[in-house]
Scaffold this active site. Sequence first.
Site, PDB file in Angstrom:
ATOM      1  N   ASP A  45       0.851  -1.203   0.000  1.00 52.66           N
ATOM      2  CA  ASP A  45       0.000   0.000   0.000  1.00 52.66           C
ATOM      3  C   ASP A  45       0.885   1.250   0.000  1.00 52.66           C
ATOM      4  O   ASP A  45       0.399   2.369  -0.134  1.00 52.66           O
ATOM      5  CB  ASP A  45      -0.995  -0.012   1.165  1.00 52.66           C
ATOM      6  CG  ASP A  45      -0.330  -0.032   2.525  1.00 52.66           C
ATOM      7  OD1 ASP A  45       0.909  -0.186   2.592  1.00 52.66           O
ATOM      8  OD2 ASP A  45      -1.038   0.121   3.539  1.00 52.66           O
ATOM      9  N   SER A  46       2.209   1.035   0.084  1.00 52.46           N
ATOM     10  CA  SER A  46       3.168   2.137  -0.075  1.00 52.46           C
ATOM     11  C   SER A  46       3.131   2.682  -1.500  1.00 52.46           C
ATOM     12  O   SER A  46       3.805   3.655  -1.803  1.00 52.46           O
ATOM     13  CB  SER A  46       4.580   1.668   0.280  1.00 52.46           C
ATOM     14  OG  SER A  46       4.938   0.548  -0.501  1.00 52.46           O
ATOM     15  N   ASP A  84      -1.227  -6.120  -0.779  1.00 53.37           N
ATOM     16  CA  ASP A  84      -1.350  -5.509   0.545  1.00 53.37           C
ATOM     17  C   ASP A  84      -2.776  -5.018   0.774  1.00 53.37           C
ATOM     18  O   ASP A  84      -3.299  -4.232  -0.028  1.00 53.37           O
ATOM     19  CB  ASP A  84      -0.399  -4.296   0.598  1.00 53.37           C
ATOM     20  CG  ASP A  84       0.204  -4.082   1.964  1.00 53.37           C
ATOM     21  OD1 ASP A  84      -0.118  -4.842   2.892  1.00 53.37           O
ATOM     22  OD2 ASP A  84       1.026  -3.150   2.084  1.00 53.37           O
ATOM     23  N   LYS A 114      -1.351  -9.481   2.408  1.00 55.19           N
ATOM     24  CA  LYS A 114      -0.651  -9.078   3.638  1.00 55.19           C
ATOM     25  C   LYS A 114      -1.545  -8.093   4.386  1.00 55.19           C
ATOM     26  O   LYS A 114      -2.255  -7.309   3.763  1.00 55.19           O
ATOM     27  CB  LYS A 114       0.682  -8.394   3.306  1.00 55.19           C
ATOM     28  CG  LYS A 114       1.409  -7.851   4.548  1.00 55.19           C
ATOM     29  CD  LYS A 114       2.787  -7.350   4.239  1.00 55.19           C
ATOM     30  CE  LYS A 114       2.831  -5.916   3.773  1.00 55.19           C
ATOM     31  NZ  LYS A 114       2.245  -4.932   4.724  1.00 55.19           N
ATOM     32  N   GLU A 116      -1.687  -5.673   8.299  1.00 54.95           N
ATOM     33  CA  GLU A 116      -0.933  -5.187   9.456  1.00 54.95           C
ATOM     34  C   GLU A 116      -1.655  -5.501  10.765  1.00 54.95           C
ATOM     35  O   GLU A 116      -2.880  -5.428  10.826  1.00 54.95           O
ATOM     36  CB  GLU A 116      -0.739  -3.670   9.352  1.00 54.95           C
ATOM     37  CG  GLU A 116       0.056  -3.245   8.123  1.00 54.95           C
ATOM     38  CD  GLU A 116       0.244  -1.733   8.022  1.00 54.95           C
ATOM     39  OE1 GLU A 116      -0.166  -1.001   8.951  1.00 54.95           O
ATOM     40  OE2 GLU A 116       0.803  -1.291   6.998  1.00 54.95           O
ATOM     41  N   GLU A 183       8.793  -4.766  10.819  1.00 56.33           N
ATOM     42  CA  GLU A 183       9.231  -3.442  10.337  1.00 56.33           C
ATOM     43  C   GLU A 183       9.585  -2.527  11.506  1.00 56.33           C
ATOM     44  O   GLU A 183       8.838  -2.421  12.484  1.00 56.33           O
ATOM     45  CB  GLU A 183       8.118  -2.794   9.493  1.00 56.33           C
ATOM     46  CG  GLU A 183       8.475  -1.391   9.027  1.00 56.33           C
ATOM     47  CD  GLU A 183       7.590  -0.848   7.911  1.00 56.33           C
ATOM     48  OE1 GLU A 183       6.681  -1.570   7.442  1.00 56.33           O
ATOM     49  OE2 GLU A 183       7.832   0.302   7.509  1.00 56.33           O
TER      50      GLU A 183
END
Length: 283
Positions: A45-46, A84, A114, A116, A183
Amino acid sequence: MRDKMTVPAIQARKGGTKLTMVTAYDAPTARIADRAGADIILVGDSVANNVLGYEDTLSVTVDDMIHHTAAVTRAKPSALVVGDMPWLSYHLSVEETVRNAGRFLREAGAGAVKLEGGRKRLKMVEAIIAAEIPVMGHLGLTPQSVHAMGGYRVQGKRVEAAQELLTDAQALAEAGVFALVLEGIPDVLAELVTRAVHVPTIGIGAGPHCDGQVLVFHDVLGINEGKPPKFVRRYALLGDMATEALQHFFEDIRAGKYPADAESYHIDAETAQAFYTLGSQEE
Ligand code: KIV
């Protein structure tokens, strides 16, 4: 052509040859990453900060992520493609979470998703895995929690926070995640987690003891401007190279040096003569 990387193949690398992961957000960058030998391509999502010009990752939607993930899978990489899940796509209800995760596989061709968070997200992680969708976990400095964390800060620096993160990692591993991104945490904590879980850990700003490493494509290649975070190693300065190349191109245009004869389409002399006659008749 390499064998297609699969989730079991990634799991089997625990403690073995280090896993290589890099982000990509479109077909050409996916091809470059794949040719270079990436085991995993993360459509992070970056994409928000690195491609779409947002300040943080909170603005991207599931539709945005599907669009970019599908572009990556159209490159047919041998690497495992992980999509993501963006903020709020796995927070509201189990049903919506599974539906959103499924879109990454059905519509975008990803091999896994993925997301978080640790125990807070366990119910969602379990539901996605129960739907046969492989999940990669992500703990530590989780950018979708930027406001809750009070900025992008290294996490797990105190004993209590480290214990929480370790417990989260164990819970995710038990729930069945196939790998875990760590991270922005101290190297010692990443080492501890790597020893404590049976799934591969993939570090970013988490020291050298993880089972693999990941960086953002635009950081590794020096496309992003400004001072990169401490953990980024730039292996090229493509941003500067691209600017210089374009400056050169524009100089050539202004000087009438581009296009050259060899870069132009020609016709035979007789037809050209007829064209000139055409021109003179118009005058
Ligand atoms: O979105 C992203 O790029 C990530 C990282 C782990 C690099 O989540």
